[in-house]
Write a protein that holds these residues in place. Structure first.
Motif, short mmCIF file in Angstrom:
data_model
loop_
_atom_site.label_atom_id
_atom_site.label_comp_id
_atom_site.label_asym_id
_atom_site.label_seq_id
_atom_site.Cartn_x
_atom_site.Cartn_y
_atom_site.Cartn_z
N ASP A 29 0.82 -1.21 0.00
CA ASP A 29 0.00 0.00 0.00
C ASP A 29 0.86 1.26 0.00
O ASP A 29 2.07 1.21 0.27
CB ASP A 29 -0.88 0.02 1.25
N HIS A 42 2.80 4.22 1.18
CA HIS A 42 3.53 4.44 2.43
C HIS A 42 4.67 5.40 2.15
O HIS A 42 5.08 5.59 1.01
CB HIS A 42 4.08 3.11 2.98
N ASP A 43 5.18 6.01 3.20
CA ASP A 43 6.30 6.93 3.07
C ASP A 43 7.60 6.16 3.26
O ASP A 43 7.79 5.46 4.26
CB ASP A 43 6.21 8.05 4.11
N GLU A 44 8.50 6.30 2.29
CA GLU A 44 9.82 5.69 2.37
C GLU A 44 10.73 6.58 3.22
O GLU A 44 10.49 7.78 3.33
CB GLU A 44 10.42 5.54 0.96
N THR A 73 6.77 8.82 -1.45
CA THR A 73 5.58 8.04 -1.14
C THR A 73 5.44 7.01 -2.25
O THR A 73 5.54 7.36 -3.43
CB THR A 73 4.32 8.92 -1.08
#
Length: 138
Positions: free
Chosen positions: A106, A108-110, A115
């Motif tokens: 899904d 998500h922020d790396e 994102t």
């Protein structure tokens, strides 16, 4: 979803020495080691980043394990398609699911500020729907 540009593309590698011999030595693409084992070139015209991404790191980023799951084809390449905002990444996930596509990870922020969400194409290409803020400032 409206794709703005190709944020990144490159081979998924399993043999670092052979990959370096081909992509860097034979073809002359200059890479920097942006992270351990991840070799990137952010100045090659036509793409935001062209990078050799090891399969173990691809699996870790997608499934949280260095082992690629046997139920999915092993990707030979990765592609990141950038959208206009982090919210659009989440919206794209909803669109993909509604159309019956399996979302591997899904939105998500790396850790590096991007994102991302990931799916796999019928051909086995690992496709990221991403928002990469610094690439929108070019």
């Amino acid at each position: 979803m409206q794709i703005r540009f190709v944020a990144g593309f490159g081979p998924v590698t399993q043999d670092a020495e052979a990959a370096g011999a081909f992509w860097a030595d034979a073809l002359g693409i200059r890479f920097r080691e942006a992270a351990p084992g991840y070799f990137a070139n952010d100045s090659l015209a036509g793409v935001g980043t062209f990078a050799r991404w090891p399969l173990t790191q691809v699996a870790e980023a997608t499934f949280g394990s260095p082992d690629w799951p046997v139920e999915h084809p092993v990707p030979q390449a990765w592609l990141e398609l950038d959208v206009a905002s982090a919210q659009e990444v989440a919206d794209a996930v909803a669109e993909l699911r509604a159309a019956g596509h399996e979302v591997l990870v899904d939105a998500h922020d790396e850790p590096w500020g991007q994102t991302a969400a990931r799916v796999q194409s019928p051909e086995g290409v690992l496709v990221g729907i991403t928002y990469t803020p610094w690439m929108h400032q070019r």
